[in-house]
Write a protein that holds these residues in place. Structure first.
Motif, PDB file in Angstrom:
ATOM      1  N   ALA A  66       0.855  -1.180   0.000  1.00 42.57           N
ATOM      2  CA  ALA A  66       0.000   0.000   0.000  1.00 42.57           C
ATOM      3  C   ALA A  66       0.896   1.237   0.000  1.00 42.57           C
ATOM      4  O   ALA A  66       1.889   1.279   0.721  1.00 42.57           O
ATOM      5  CB  ALA A  66      -0.906   0.000   1.222  1.00 42.57           C
ATOM      6  N   PRO A  67       0.590   2.235  -0.809  1.00 45.51           N
ATOM      7  CA  PRO A  67       1.470   3.411  -0.899  1.00 45.51           C
ATOM      8  C   PRO A  67       1.740   4.088   0.434  1.00 45.51           C
ATOM      9  O   PRO A  67       2.815   4.659   0.638  1.00 45.51           O
ATOM     10  CB  PRO A  67       0.714   4.340  -1.860  1.00 45.51           C
ATOM     11  CG  PRO A  67      -0.107   3.423  -2.703  1.00 45.51           C
ATOM     12  CD  PRO A  67      -0.521   2.314  -1.779  1.00 45.51           C
ATOM     13  N   ASP A  68       0.781   4.027   1.384  1.00 48.41           N
ATOM     14  CA  ASP A  68       1.007   4.659   2.684  1.00 48.41           C
ATOM     15  C   ASP A  68       1.774   3.757   3.638  1.00 48.41           C
ATOM     16  O   ASP A  68       2.047   4.134   4.783  1.00 48.41           O
ATOM     17  CB  ASP A  68      -0.320   5.090   3.312  1.00 48.41           C
ATOM     18  CG  ASP A  68      -1.214   3.907   3.709  1.00 48.41           C
ATOM     19  OD1 ASP A  68      -0.858   2.747   3.398  1.00 48.41           O
ATOM     20  OD2 ASP A  68      -2.267   4.149   4.326  1.00 48.41           O
ATOM     21  N   GLY A  69       2.132   2.552   3.182  1.00 44.96           N
ATOM     22  CA  GLY A  69       2.914   1.645   4.001  1.00 44.96           C
ATOM     23  C   GLY A  69       2.110   0.851   4.998  1.00 44.96           C
ATOM     24  O   GLY A  69       2.675   0.107   5.803  1.00 44.96           O
ATOM     25  N   SER A  70       0.780   0.973   4.978  1.00 42.87           N
ATOM     26  CA  SER A  70      -0.046   0.299   5.983  1.00 42.87           C
ATOM     27  C   SER A  70      -0.112  -1.212   5.783  1.00 42.87           C
ATOM     28  O   SER A  70      -0.344  -1.955   6.741  1.00 42.87           O
ATOM     29  CB  SER A  70      -1.459   0.882   5.982  1.00 42.87           C
ATOM     30  OG  SER A  70      -2.049   0.766   4.692  1.00 42.87           O
ATOM     31  N   TRP A  71       0.092  -1.682   4.552  1.00 49.10           N
ATOM     32  CA  TRP A  71       0.031  -3.119   4.288  1.00 49.10           C
ATOM     33  C   TRP A  71       1.115  -3.532   3.305  1.00 49.10           C
ATOM     34  O   TRP A  71       1.387  -2.825   2.330  1.00 49.10           O
ATOM     35  CB  TRP A  71      -1.331  -3.522   3.696  1.00 49.10           C
ATOM     36  CG  TRP A  71      -2.441  -3.525   4.694  1.00 49.10           C
ATOM     37  CD1 TRP A  71      -3.312  -2.508   4.958  1.00 49.10           C
ATOM     38  CD2 TRP A  71      -2.794  -4.595   5.563  1.00 49.10           C
ATOM     39  NE1 TRP A  71      -4.187  -2.880   5.940  1.00 49.10           N
ATOM     40  CE2 TRP A  71      -3.897  -4.160   6.334  1.00 49.10           C
ATOM     41  CE3 TRP A  71      -2.295  -5.880   5.771  1.00 49.10           C
ATOM     42  CZ2 TRP A  71      -4.507  -4.967   7.292  1.00 49.10           C
ATOM     43  CZ3 TRP A  71      -2.905  -6.686   6.728  1.00 49.10           C
ATOM     44  CH2 TRP A  71      -3.992  -6.229   7.483  1.00 49.10           C
ATOM     45  N   LEU A  72       1.707  -4.686   3.572  1.00 48.54           N
ATOM     46  CA  LEU A  72       2.558  -5.394   2.632  1.00 48.54           C
ATOM     47  C   LEU A  72       1.933  -6.760   2.415  1.00 48.54           C
ATOM     48  O   LEU A  72       1.458  -7.388   3.363  1.00 48.54           O
ATOM     49  CB  LEU A  72       3.975  -5.574   3.187  1.00 48.54           C
ATOM     50  CG  LEU A  72       4.743  -4.318   3.607  1.00 48.54           C
ATOM     51  CD1 LEU A  72       6.051  -4.712   4.277  1.00 48.54           C
ATOM     52  CD2 LEU A  72       5.006  -3.434   2.404  1.00 48.54           C
ATOM     53  N   VAL A  73       1.927  -7.230   1.170  1.00 51.77           N
ATOM     54  CA  VAL A  73       1.334  -8.528   0.851  1.00 51.77           C
ATOM     55  C   VAL A  73       2.300  -9.307  -0.023  1.00 51.77           C
ATOM     56  O   VAL A  73       2.861  -8.764  -0.985  1.00 51.77           O
ATOM     57  CB  VAL A  73      -0.024  -8.374   0.124  1.00 51.77           C
ATOM     58  CG1 VAL A  73      -0.624  -9.746  -0.178  1.00 51.77           C
ATOM     59  CG2 VAL A  73      -0.996  -7.550   0.960  1.00 51.77           C
ATOM     60  N   SER A  74       2.495 -10.579   0.315  1.00 52.73           N
ATOM     61  CA  SER A  74       3.357 -11.439  -0.496  1.00 52.73           C
ATOM     62  C   SER A  74       2.583 -12.666  -0.941  1.00 52.73           C
ATOM     63  O   SER A  74       1.650 -13.121  -0.270  1.00 52.73           O
ATOM     64  CB  SER A  74       4.604 -11.878   0.283  1.00 52.73           C
ATOM     65  OG  SER A  74       4.261 -12.787   1.312  1.00 52.73           O
ATOM     66  N   LEU A  75       2.967 -13.190  -2.091  1.00 53.52           N
ATOM     67  CA  LEU A  75       2.399 -14.424  -2.627  1.00 53.52           C
ATOM     68  C   LEU A  75       3.556 -15.360  -2.936  1.00 53.52           C
ATOM     69  O   LEU A  75       4.516 -14.974  -3.610  1.00 53.52           O
ATOM     70  CB  LEU A  75       1.597 -14.135  -3.900  1.00 53.52           C
ATOM     71  CG  LEU A  75       0.888 -15.332  -4.540  1.00 53.52           C
ATOM     72  CD1 LEU A  75      -0.260 -15.818  -3.660  1.00 53.52           C
ATOM     73  CD2 LEU A  75       0.355 -14.967  -5.926  1.00 53.52           C
ATOM     74  N   SER A  76       3.479 -16.585  -2.438  1.00 54.22           N
ATOM     75  CA  SER A  76       4.559 -17.545  -2.648  1.00 54.22           C
ATOM     76  C   SER A  76       3.982 -18.945  -2.745  1.00 54.22           C
ATOM     77  O   SER A  76       2.786 -19.169  -2.506  1.00 54.22           O
ATOM     78  CB  SER A  76       5.574 -17.474  -1.488  1.00 54.22           C
ATOM     79  OG  SER A  76       4.933 -17.803  -0.269  1.00 54.22           O
ATOM     80  N   THR A  77       4.820 -19.896  -3.116  1.00 51.53           N
ATOM     81  CA  THR A  77       4.418 -21.299  -3.117  1.00 51.53           C
ATOM     82  C   THR A  77       5.321 -22.073  -2.165  1.00 51.53           C
ATOM     83  O   THR A  77       6.496 -21.747  -1.986  1.00 51.53           O
ATOM     84  CB  THR A  77       4.527 -21.930  -4.519  1.00 51.53           C
ATOM     85  OG1 THR A  77       5.872 -21.815  -4.993  1.00 51.53           O
ATOM     86  CG2 THR A  77       3.596 -21.243  -5.496  1.00 51.53           C
ATOM     87  N   ASP A  78       4.745 -23.120  -1.548  1.00 52.24           N
ATOM     88  CA  ASP A  78       5.551 -24.000  -0.710  1.00 52.24           C
ATOM     89  C   ASP A  78       6.068 -25.151  -1.576  1.00 52.24           C
ATOM     90  O   ASP A  78       5.752 -25.232  -2.772  1.00 52.24           O
ATOM     91  CB  ASP A  78       4.747 -24.493   0.489  1.00 52.24           C
ATOM     92  CG  ASP A  78       3.549 -25.361   0.098  1.00 52.24           C
ATOM     93  OD1 ASP A  78       3.511 -25.890  -1.045  1.00 52.24           O
ATOM     94  OD2 ASP A  78       2.656 -25.524   0.939  1.00 52.24           O
ATOM     95  N   PRO A  79       6.894 -26.047  -1.025  1.00 49.47           N
ATOM     96  CA  PRO A  79       7.463 -27.126  -1.846  1.00 49.47           C
ATOM     97  C   PRO A  79       6.427 -28.010  -2.528  1.00 49.47           C
ATOM     98  O   PRO A  79       6.710 -28.631  -3.550  1.00 49.47           O
ATOM     99  CB  PRO A  79       8.302 -27.921  -0.832  1.00 49.47           C
ATOM    100  CG  PRO A  79       8.712 -26.902   0.179  1.00 49.47           C
ATOM    101  CD  PRO A  79       7.519 -25.994   0.318  1.00 49.47           C
TER     102      PRO A  79
END
Length: 328
Positions: free
Chosen positions: A294-307
């Protein structure tokens, strides 16, 4: 949380107020609440290259440019493209998108055509808004600029190698090259104003411009800051892992997505130790897919896969800090 995906390619993320959008070429469009990850809405209007602006979501799907309401996921308008495209950008309430060897502009509110311009070659990256110009990296290692209001060609600059995604200040365009340099073009005439050699180390993703500085994440696990007027190196921060994307603006900080699916956070205005946020044990070996801030820094979100291949969507809530003035 784990999420299902039938895409061979993981979905891409875009953050809107209160929700994160997951978009993919063959998956239903989906919005999940930032607070708890719950599904808010789904839509059959599959899109790629999502971008959010003023409560609207734009992307490309089925050979069309599509506009969708963020609040409920309702389709608003579509425009046939007919040519390949890296995706749209929203510039001053106008959606600018390439279609093959043509650059087009549409009014964001209703999709009405604003202008069209023939390109000397297909676009290699999304358009960039830069003051009165729209700047496009073309195949064949060329950067071209067009008048934002009319589409008229302004300048064209050949490069020695392909540019990375770009960022703009009030008077320059910044990018990294595949040959290992960070460079700047003058906005007024497109002429090269300087380069700083990083070879053989390339840069990840797009840079971030803040005031009189421009920041790049490099594949030697560093975050580097340069003066915007001369590309003099002024800051060098070590990252705990390889960057997966360029830095993201997150309020008063830069958030660098890492290949470990963590974020490295660095204060923009005050050099300090880089901090890391992650929901993963290193032993689990998550594989990074995408990230958004989020531009205001309120949220970071990541998407990943496990093995096992399962997708994991993780949201980090941060207390918003005062966003530095662009002119500071």
């Amino acid at each position: 949380m784990s999420i299902a995906s039938e895409d061979a390619v993981a979905p891409r993320l875009a953050i809107a107020p209160r929700v994160v959008i997951l978009a993919g070429e063959t998956r239903p469009l989906e919005a999940r609440a930032l607070e708890d990850g719950a599904v808010v809405w789904t839509s059959p209007a599959a899109i790629t290259a999502p971008v959010v602006s003023e409560g609207l979501l734009f992307g490309v799907g089925g050979g069309e440019l599509r506009a969708i309401g963020v609040e409920k996921g309702q389709p608003l308008w579509t425009v046939a493209l007919g040519g390949a495209t890296p995706g749209p950008s929203v510039i001053q309430n106008v959606v600018v998108v390439s279609s093959g060897a043509e650059l087009r502009a549409y009014r964001a509110a209703d999709g009405a055509a604003v202008w069209r311009q023939t390109l000397p070659a297909p676009a290699a990256r999304r358009p960039l808004g830069a003051g009165p110009l729209v700047v496009v990296a073309l195949t064949g290692n060329v950067v071209a600029a067009f008048n934002r209001e009319t589409g008229a060609a302004v300048w064209r600059t050949p490069l020695d190698s392909a540019p990375s995604p770009m960022a703009a200040s009030a008077d320059r365009i910044f990018f990294a090259t595949a040959s290992g340099a960070v460079c700047a073009l003058r906005l007024g005439d497109g002429k090269l104003s300087g380069c700083f050699r990083t070879a053989p180390v390339p840069s990840a993703g797009a840079p971030v411009v803040q005031g009189s500085s421009v920041f790049f994440a490099l594949f030697d696990n560093t975050l580097r800051g340069f003066t915007a007027d001369g590309l003099t190196l002024t800051r060098l921060e070590s990252l705990p892992a390889r960057p997966a994307l360029g830095p993201l603006r997150a309020g008063s900080h830069l958030a660098v997505p890492l290949a470990t699916s963590a974020f490295a956070l660095a204060a923009i205005d005050t050099p300090a130790a880089v901090t890391v946020v992650s929901a993963f044990d290193k032993a689990t070996g998550p594989v990074f897919k995408d990230a958004a801030a989020a531009p205001d820094g309120s949220w970071l979100v990541s998407l990943s896969t496990d093995p096992s291949g399962r997708l994991s969507l993780v949201g980090y809530r941060r207390k918003p800090a005062a966003v530095p003035s662009p002119n500071k």
